[in-house]
Scaffold this motif. Sequence first.
Motif, mmCIF file in Angstrom:
data_model
loop_
_atom_site.group_PDB
_atom_site.id
_atom_site.type_symbol
_atom_site.label_atom_id
_atom_site.label_comp_id
_atom_site.label_asym_id
_atom_site.label_seq_id
_atom_site.Cartn_x
_atom_site.Cartn_y
_atom_site.Cartn_z
ATOM 1 N N GLY A 130 -3.007 4.571 3.190
ATOM 2 C CA GLY A 130 -4.280 4.603 3.203
ATOM 3 C C GLY A 130 -4.074 5.435 1.453
ATOM 4 O O GLY A 130 -4.783 4.770 0.261
ATOM 5 N N ASN A 131 -2.947 6.249 1.372
ATOM 6 C CA ASN A 131 -2.611 6.613 0.163
ATOM 7 C C ASN A 131 -1.727 5.692 -0.734
ATOM 8 O O ASN A 131 -2.409 6.507 -2.139
ATOM 9 N N ASP A 132 -1.645 4.820 -0.079
ATOM 10 C CA ASP A 132 -0.437 4.302 -1.083
ATOM 11 C C ASP A 132 -1.714 3.387 -1.340
ATOM 12 O O ASP A 132 -1.262 2.639 -3.193
ATOM 13 N N VAL A 133 -2.506 2.692 -0.501
ATOM 14 C CA VAL A 133 -4.455 1.880 -1.424
ATOM 15 C C VAL A 133 -4.519 3.354 -2.753
ATOM 16 O O VAL A 133 -5.032 2.321 -3.630
ATOM 17 N N LEU A 134 -4.945 3.966 -2.444
ATOM 18 C CA LEU A 134 -5.740 4.750 -3.196
ATOM 19 C C LEU A 134 -4.592 4.842 -4.788
ATOM 20 O O LEU A 134 -5.474 5.574 -5.704
ATOM 21 N N ARG A 135 -3.301 4.627 -4.428
ATOM 22 C CA ARG A 135 -2.487 5.302 -5.814
ATOM 23 C C ARG A 135 -2.225 3.656 -6.302
ATOM 24 O O ARG A 135 -1.230 3.960 -7.324
#
Length: 240
Positions: A130-135
């Motif tokens: 999920g944090n990969d997507v946000l970044r």
Amino acid sequence: MTIGRRAYGAGLLLLQALLLTSCGPQPTAVTNTAAAATPDVPAPPAITPVAGPERSVLAFGDSLYAGYGLARGQSLPDAIQARLRAQGLNALIVNAGVSGDTSAAGRQRLSFALDNLKRKPDLVLLGLGGNDVLRQIPPTETRANLAAMLGELRDRKIPVILTGMRAPPNLGPDYVAAFDRIYPDLAKEYGATLYPFILDGVIGNRSLMQADSIHPNVTGVTRIADRLAPIVAERLKEGG
């Protein structure tokens, strides 16, 4: 899946777009306990006494596992454990969720987490990305990191339930297609059980989400646990 100030605004835009493409129909709010006596609300299931040897589960992920914004004891691993034990399964879930973790950060700490458990877990819940997507990390990097973790778990002969994430459409069709293929592809390659989208049935329903529109509230966690706990129970039973 906690994000810093710089990424916060972008994260909200991404999640708002994701609301439009979330899997399945939007659920209604869960009835509170005060209404439990009404005719339309089923009685709570009978609790079966816990029995059998202890089954250990490692919940390894980001803030969606860690319980960001929730009181102690209200995280998703806590909710799943409560459901398993109510069914009579002697299950202990170790919560190794770390808010803000990307797949790369998870990859770096997985071996340490496994080596410092009292014993090898009977099952791992793996939820990162999920944090990969946000970044806006390239999907190739996310895939490589998740593959490395799944490979290590396979080498250690630990069954896995992979809880997936989805990319919002405003990142473009190429990014979305590449990212959304990661979880089904890797689940098939490494023999993991796939839960395609961890926020399915929750995101987009304001009554189930915190004010940031990114993390589920305690009622949303309950909804996710209701869907995930039977899958976890089945995998633990398969393990004997």
